[in-house]
Design an enzyme around this catalytic site. Structure first.
Site, PDB file in Angstrom:
ATOM      1  N   LYS A 213      38.548  40.405  33.440  1.00 53.62           N
ATOM      2  CA  LYS A 213      40.000  40.490  33.626  1.00 53.62           C
ATOM      3  C   LYS A 213      40.518  39.236  34.331  1.00 53.62           C
ATOM      4  CE  LYS A 213      39.876  42.662  38.081  1.00 53.62           C
ATOM      5  NZ  LYS A 213      40.029  43.666  39.047  1.00 53.62           N
TER       6      LYS A 213
ATOM      7  N   LYS B  32      30.327  44.008  44.424  1.00 50.71           N
ATOM      8  CA  LYS B  32      30.078  43.117  45.558  1.00 50.71           C
ATOM      9  C   LYS B  32      28.593  43.080  45.906  1.00 50.71           C
ATOM     10  CE  LYS B  32      34.205  41.557  46.531  1.00 50.71           C
ATOM     11  NZ  LYS B  32      35.187  42.443  46.038  1.00 50.71           N
TER      12      LYS B  32
ATOM     13  N   LYS C 271      42.591  36.901  40.671  1.00 45.92           N
ATOM     14  CA  LYS C 271      42.892  35.874  41.666  1.00 45.92           C
ATOM     15  C   LYS C 271      41.626  35.234  42.213  1.00 45.92           C
ATOM     16  CE  LYS C 271      46.541  38.669  43.341  1.00 45.92           C
ATOM     17  NZ  LYS C 271      47.005  39.510  44.422  1.00 45.92           N
TER      18      LYS C 271
END
Ligand code: TYM
Length: 342
Positions: A206, A115, A209
């Site tokens: 990966k 992040k 979402k």
């Protein structure tokens, strides 16, 4: 007896990575459970709000998530299915555990570091941290540790991306034992064979979402047409034949893995041989056909559940909340006694 705990963020209908990496394993564990075992599966809405959520959308996503868990076969009579925020002890234990959680360890967690962004200078980081990075995101792993420990879970079925959080959880548990009392068993990480399903648009990351490209993931509710179109756009290579080679051919190999995992097979090389003589179009067609067939039952069941009245899902969530509270309360008493809080 075993205590199985796992959680999923309510950020919409789960994708194939969630399913193959975790959810399908939850259902298997439920089927294989012995009398006396306890299984808890949580919709972790308190984790979801570490990123700003629109209230109406969050409510809708929670409903879709619960319906999805039921549609994959989780049974409220066999498993405790509940919303994290409906069991207050999670947040309560989190505070207690955060008093023993090291800032250094937390700042090394990959999720936090991702992040912040790679290669940022200390100074830029300081400024950014002051403005946009939130305490809740930093302490995310402490809440996750609380989720697991408050039910004294012994096994946690997750995808590989959660391994670091589980190591942290064990660290916190043994830290508590060293300071106070051995209240928490050390929870084991249980990985499924499909521990890391990759994006079908970019096999170096990966399936996720949060990927802005919706064609990078297959949702469990995708229609046959959507599944076909997404696999058509899947990134492969220009070699023309099908072989399994994770290093040199990550796109093709990801498709072979998905195809294999859907059928609970893990002999990827052997599966690749079955595609001898196939070109990329044919491979993609067969992978989509397989996924469409395997997800057909899910979509039907999901639709049936979503068409039930609100009361239907609410009653299931309420029953789950009640049982989760009972499960957590015993631990909280022990924790508070051990610490001198009561
Ligand atoms: P979440 O919501 O991101 O994902 C839910 C589960 O799906 C797995 N998963 C994958 N597995 C294989 N390949 C992928 N591409 C893939 N993407 C996701 C995840 O590993 C996870 O098992 N922090 C957790 C939620 C959580 C939790 C917990 C889990 C909160 N508290 C306590 C276990 C125990 C998360 O964000 O999962």
């Amino acid at each position: 007896p075993r205590v199985v705990f796992s959680g999923i963020q309510p950020t919409g209908v789960p994708h194939l990575g969630n399913y193959l990496g975790a959810l399908r394993n939850w259902e298997t564990l439920q089927t294989e459970a012995a009398p006396g075992d306890k299984l808890l599966f949580s919709i972790v809405d308190l984790h979801a709000i570490t990123i700003r959520q629109d209230p109406e959308q969050l409510r809708r996503h929670k409903r879709e998530c619960l319906a999805s868990l039921l549609a994959i076969g989780l049974d409220p009579k066999k498993s405790i299915i509940f919303e994290q925020s409906s069991c207050r002890q999670h947040a309560e234990l989190m505070w207690i555990l955060s008093c023993g959680a090291s800032m250094g360890y937390l700042s090394r967690m990959t999720q936090w570091k991702s992040k912040i962004g790679v290669g940022e200078t200390e100074d830029a980081l300081g400024k950014k941290a002051g403005k946009t990075l939130k305490l809740g995101l930093f302490s995310y792993p402490v809440l996750q540790a609380a989720d697991i420990l408050v039910h004294r879970a012994t096994e946690v079925p997750v995808g590989e991306d959660q391994s670091q959080h589980l190591e942290f959880t064990r660290e916190i548990a043994s830290g508590f034992a060293a300071l106070y009392k051995d209240v928490f068993p050390l929870p084991k990480t249980v990985l499924s064979p499909a521990k890391r399903v990759m994006s079908i648009r970019n096999p170096s990351v990966k399936m996720s979402k949060s990927d802005p490209d919706a064609t990078s993931r297959i949702l469990l509710t995708d229609t046959p047409e959507e599944i076909q179109n997404k696999f058509k756009k899947a990134v492969t290579d220009s070699l023309g034949t099908v072989t399994y080679d994770l290093k040199e051919r990550p796109g093709v190999s990801n498709l072979i893995q998905i195809y294999s995992h859907m059928q609970r097979r893990d002999d990827f090389e052997a599966v690749a041989k079955e595609f001898e003589g196939c070109n990329m179009t044919q491979l993609k067609t067969r992978v989509s056909e397989c996924v469409i067939e395997k997800l057909g039952g899910f979509r039907k069941e999901y639709e049936r559940i979503m068409n039930e009245s609100d009361g239907y899902l609410n009653a299931i969530a309420e029953e789950g909340a009640k049982k989760a509270n009972e499960s957590a309360e015993g631990t909280m008493l022990q924790v508070k006694k051990a610490m001198g809080l009561i």
